[in-house]
Design a protein around this motif. Structure first.
Motif, PDB file in Angstrom:
ATOM      1  N   THR A 158     -86.884 -82.916 -31.601  1.00  0.00           N
ATOM      2  CA  THR A 158     -87.901 -83.461 -30.710  1.00  0.00           C
ATOM      3  C   THR A 158     -89.194 -83.601 -31.487  1.00  0.00           C
ATOM      4  O   THR A 158     -89.622 -82.665 -32.162  1.00  0.00           O
ATOM      5  N   PHE A 159     -89.779 -84.778 -31.403  1.00  0.00           N
ATOM      6  CA  PHE A 159     -90.986 -85.122 -32.140  1.00  0.00           C
ATOM      7  C   PHE A 159     -92.130 -85.439 -31.183  1.00  0.00           C
ATOM      8  O   PHE A 159     -91.906 -85.750 -30.012  1.00  0.00           O
ATOM      9  N   ASP A 160     -93.322 -85.418 -31.709  1.00  0.00           N
ATOM     10  CA  ASP A 160     -94.501 -85.913 -31.014  1.00  0.00           C
ATOM     11  C   ASP A 160     -94.758 -87.301 -31.575  1.00  0.00           C
ATOM     12  O   ASP A 160     -95.098 -87.446 -32.750  1.00  0.00           O
ATOM     13  N   TRP A 161     -94.575 -88.329 -30.750  1.00  0.00           N
ATOM     14  CA  TRP A 161     -94.715 -89.703 -31.235  1.00  0.00           C
ATOM     15  C   TRP A 161     -96.132 -90.018 -31.693  1.00  0.00           C
ATOM     16  O   TRP A 161     -96.347 -90.983 -32.418  1.00  0.00           O
ATOM     17  N   ALA A 162     -97.104 -89.218 -31.321  1.00  0.00           N
ATOM     18  CA  ALA A 162     -98.462 -89.419 -31.815  1.00  0.00           C
ATOM     19  C   ALA A 162     -98.579 -89.015 -33.291  1.00  0.00           C
ATOM     20  O   ALA A 162     -99.481 -89.448 -33.992  1.00  0.00           O
ATOM     21  N   GLU A 163     -97.637 -88.190 -33.754  1.00  0.00           N
ATOM     22  CA  GLU A 163     -97.664 -87.697 -35.131  1.00  0.00           C
ATOM     23  C   GLU A 163     -96.591 -88.319 -36.025  1.00  0.00           C
ATOM     24  O   GLU A 163     -96.766 -88.389 -37.238  1.00  0.00           O
ATOM     25  N   THR A 164     -95.472 -88.732 -35.444  1.00  0.00           N
ATOM     26  CA  THR A 164     -94.343 -89.260 -36.207  1.00  0.00           C
ATOM     27  C   THR A 164     -93.839 -90.542 -35.562  1.00  0.00           C
ATOM     28  O   THR A 164     -93.598 -90.571 -34.357  1.00  0.00           O
ATOM     29  N   SER A 181     -92.480 -95.640 -28.034  1.00  0.00           N
ATOM     30  CA  SER A 181     -93.749 -94.918 -28.092  1.00  0.00           C
ATOM     31  C   SER A 181     -94.902 -95.862 -27.791  1.00  0.00           C
ATOM     32  O   SER A 181     -94.789 -97.070 -27.968  1.00  0.00           O
ATOM     33  N   ASP A 182     -95.977 -95.290 -27.330  1.00  0.00           N
ATOM     34  CA  ASP A 182     -97.193 -96.064 -27.068  1.00  0.00           C
ATOM     35  C   ASP A 182     -98.381 -95.251 -27.543  1.00  0.00           C
ATOM     36  O   ASP A 182     -98.919 -94.424 -26.811  1.00  0.00           O
ATOM     37  N   PRO A 183     -98.769 -95.445 -28.799  1.00  0.00           N
ATOM     38  CA  PRO A 183     -99.861 -94.641 -29.356  1.00  0.00           C
ATOM     39  C   PRO A 183    -101.193 -94.829 -28.628  1.00  0.00           C
ATOM     40  O   PRO A 183    -102.051 -93.960 -28.672  1.00  0.00           O
ATOM     41  N   ASP A 184    -101.342 -95.947 -27.912  1.00  0.00           N
ATOM     42  CA  ASP A 184    -102.582 -96.195 -27.173  1.00  0.00           C
ATOM     43  C   ASP A 184    -102.587 -95.529 -25.799  1.00  0.00           C
ATOM     44  O   ASP A 184    -103.627 -95.476 -25.144  1.00  0.00           O
ATOM     45  N   GLY A 185    -101.435 -95.063 -25.347  1.00  0.00           N
ATOM     46  CA  GLY A 185    -101.348 -94.386 -24.057  1.00  0.00           C
ATOM     47  C   GLY A 185    -101.487 -95.306 -22.861  1.00  0.00           C
ATOM     48  O   GLY A 185    -101.820 -94.872 -21.772  1.00  0.00           O
TER      49      GLY A 185
END
Length: 104
Positions: free
Chosen positions: A22-28, A66-70
């Motif tokens: 499990t990853f944090d898409w904000a970091e990877t 993922s959506d880095p912009d939220g």
């Protein structure tokens, strides 16, 4: 990052590992996570695994799960494909699973 690897019940112990992380898409980036998890399941270096683009468009995968912009909720997104003789599932929640492809 949560990590789990376990041998496949049907495997002979050689390259038959299921890996889940499990990853944090904000970091990877999801595309990077897939290569990392698949190479771990294969017991190989990431550079020894075929390029991800042979199975899926890495940029499209990153944008889908993922959506880095939220701006949108990606938690319900699930993408599955075959890569390097592994069935790969990538979830918007950050989970990546690589399982041996059952042949035969």
């Amino acid at each position: 990052m949560d990590e789990e690897e376990r041998p496949s019940r049907d495997g002979d112990g050689h390259g038959e590992t299921t890996a889940r992380r499990t990853f944090d898409w904000a970091e990877t980036k999801p595309s990077s996570a897939v290569v990392e998890v698949v190479s771990s399941a294969l017991g190989a270096a990431a550079t020894d695994v075929e390029p991800l683009y042979t199975a899926v468009d890495p940029d499209a995968l990153d944008k889908l799960v993922s959506d880095p912009d939220g701006r949108r909720d990606c938690t319900a997104v699930v993408v599955s494909f075959t890569f390097a003789d592994r069935h790969v599932t990538v979830e918007g929640t950050g989970t990546v699973v690589a399982e041996p492809v059952n042949v035969g």
